[in-house]
Scaffold this active site. Structure first.
Site, mmCIF file in Angstrom:
data_model
loop_
_atom_site.group_PDB
_atom_site.id
_atom_site.type_symbol
_atom_site.label_atom_id
_atom_site.label_comp_id
_atom_site.label_asym_id
_atom_site.label_seq_id
_atom_site.Cartn_x
_atom_site.Cartn_y
_atom_site.Cartn_z
ATOM 1 N N HIS A 1 -21.058 112.364 23.255
ATOM 2 C CA HIS A 1 -19.900 112.688 23.720
ATOM 3 C C HIS A 1 -19.901 114.346 23.668
ATOM 4 O O HIS A 1 -19.752 115.016 24.579
ATOM 5 C CB HIS A 1 -18.646 112.106 23.148
ATOM 6 C CG HIS A 1 -17.334 112.730 23.821
ATOM 7 N ND1 HIS A 1 -17.157 112.578 25.279
ATOM 8 C CD2 HIS A 1 -16.294 113.227 23.486
ATOM 9 C CE1 HIS A 1 -15.912 113.081 25.414
ATOM 10 N NE2 HIS A 1 -15.445 113.458 24.339
ATOM 11 N N ASP B 1 -10.059 113.809 16.340
ATOM 12 C CA ASP B 1 -10.095 114.133 17.682
ATOM 13 C C ASP B 1 -9.395 115.451 17.937
ATOM 14 O O ASP B 1 -8.185 115.549 17.767
ATOM 15 C CB ASP B 1 -9.646 113.026 18.483
ATOM 16 C CG ASP B 1 -9.843 113.296 20.075
ATOM 17 O OD1 ASP B 1 -10.079 114.301 20.539
ATOM 18 O OD2 ASP B 1 -9.759 112.145 20.900
#
Ligand code: HEM
Length: 396
Positions: free
Chosen positions: A312, A213
């Site tokens: 996403h 991330d």
């Protein structure tokens, strides 16, 4: 390797001036352990055009502390408060106890401690409503928001960050002590990423869903980072904020129990990247890595996009280069709940964070497992130099 002699800044490929890092007593150890004395003696330095703690290498631990001003804290009191905060920050980040610290030993090993200060709309209003930027206040409501759990807004924010929790806890306590006659604690949130030394410096974080991330993010080395995140003071009422930034902090809960039931391909399709190494699904696993650019046009033999259109990254991606944010998320875990403290920096949340979150709120495969439960916006004050006072421009 050579990193030991060159220091952390060089190891990360960031300029020394940017990181402001300074190794004390770190001996001649490896990049990860800082030598026999460890990295605890390292100082980040608090002076500069920008406050430390935003583009400086992230600490392993970060505590966000929000305060509400007491009713009688007026502009004069606020000026006194920033004076005290300045002294506290200079001392603590240099490994010294602030004035009247009963336990200066707890300050002696700062482990790259940084203390970053932001102000909310309520604080600016006490000095001058004309100085409140349009974006400083609650964000427009998103459909899926479930706010109101005691993690919203605030007049003052302290972001206390280090590679060791001990100096964080001590600094937070000293700061709270010195703020007691000006403000009262409103909320605090504690976040973490992999411990220093657990991974090579500069490794992209993994969040608690297991994903790499922070890959597609403007880098402190990019030329346009400044124009994305640092305020230049040109907008109406923002002259006093030149060198500062706008922080959006969202508390986002993850439903890990139901996420665990999704198979690996499903979890990768949700994001658009692989779990193993964070590489984009648009490139073959064998030849791609985290840094391979994602290709949103690439399709399989049936003509379907390799990166799903509701994934996403597809939904979060901006074609407009001005509609980007600098993400600095960290994990949280509290009372059986896990999630992300999603912090991001920009010049204007209304034209950067809001359109991105607007798209995600409308459609994002990830939404089934995440919920935004807290939201706050702060103006991060400009940096200060030795002899200057943090926040002085607000009163000038
Ligand atoms: C990319 C996770 C919330 C904006 C990513 C990636 C992951 C991820 C794994 C791909 C790797 C990377 O480039 O960093 C999550 C999780 C979230 C979350 C688990 C919530 C719990 C958000 C929010 C925003 C956001 C709230 C902004 C409103 C972005 C952007 C990208 C990204 C801009 C890069 C897209 C691109 O490739 O251009 N996120 N994210 N994310 N995320 Fe999130």
């Amino acid at each position: 390797g050579g990193a030991a002699g060159l220091g952390l800044g060089a190891a990360l490929g960031l300029g020394g001036a940017l990181l402001g890092g300074r190794a004390l007593q770190s001996g001649g150890g490896s990049e990860t352990d800082g030598g026999e004395a460890g990295f605890g003696g390292e100082e980040l330095g608090c002076h500069g055009a920008h406050q430390a703690g935003i583009v400086t290498a992230p600490g392993a631990h970060i505590r966000f502390l929000a305060y509400r001003l007491l009713e009688d804290t007026d502009a004069d009191a606020l000026a006194r408060m920033f004076n005290i905060l300045t002294g506290d920050i200079e001392a603590l980040t240099a490994g010294e106890g602030p004035l009247a610290d009963p336990e200066p030993e707890l300050a002696a090993r700062p482990a790259r401690l940084s203390i970053t200060v932001g102000v909310g709309a309520g604080l600016v209003e006490r000095v001058s409503s004309a100085r409140r930027p349009e974006w400083l206040g609650p964000l427009p409501a998103f459909t899926r928001d479930r706010l109101g759990n005691g993690y919203d807004d605030g007049d003052l924010l302290l972001m206390v960050q280090a590679d060791d929790l001990l100096p964080v806890a001590h600094a937070a306590r000293m700061l709270e002590r010195d703020l007691v006659s000006f403000a009262e604690p409103l909320w605090s949130q504690q976040g973490f990423r992999q411990a220093r030394g657990a991974e090579a410096s500069g490794t992209t974080m993994r969040n608690l869903m297991g994903q790499v991330d922070g890959t597609e993010n403007p880098s402190p080395e990019d030329d346009d980072l400044a124009s994305l995140i640092w305020l230049d003071g040109s907008a109406a009422g923002e002259g006093w904020l030149a060198g500062g930034s706008a922080l959006v902090l969202r508390r986002i809960r993850m439903e890990l129990d139901t996420w665990d039931q999704v198979d690996r391909p499903g979890r990768e399709q949700t994001i658009g990247r692989r779990l193993s190494d964070g590489s984009p699904l648009s490139a073959p696993a064998a030849s791609a890595d985290e840094r391979t650019p994602s290709d949103f046009e690439a399709t399989n033999e049936y003509g379907l996009p390799l990166i799903p259109s509701a994934s996403h990254i597809r939904r979060a991606h901006s074609e407009d280069p001005g509609e980007r944010i600098f993400r600095r998320a960290v994990n949280y875990e509290q009372d059986g709940e896990s999630g992300l403290l999603f912090a991001c920096y920009q010049r204007d949340p209304l034209s950067q964070f809001v359109p991105i979150q607007g798209r995600l709120d409308e459609l994002d495969l990830l939404n089934e497992w995440i919920t935004h439960t807290g939201s706050a916006v702060f103006a991060i004050l400009p940096g200060f130099r030795e002899g200057e006072t943090l926040g002085a421009s607000l009163f000038a």
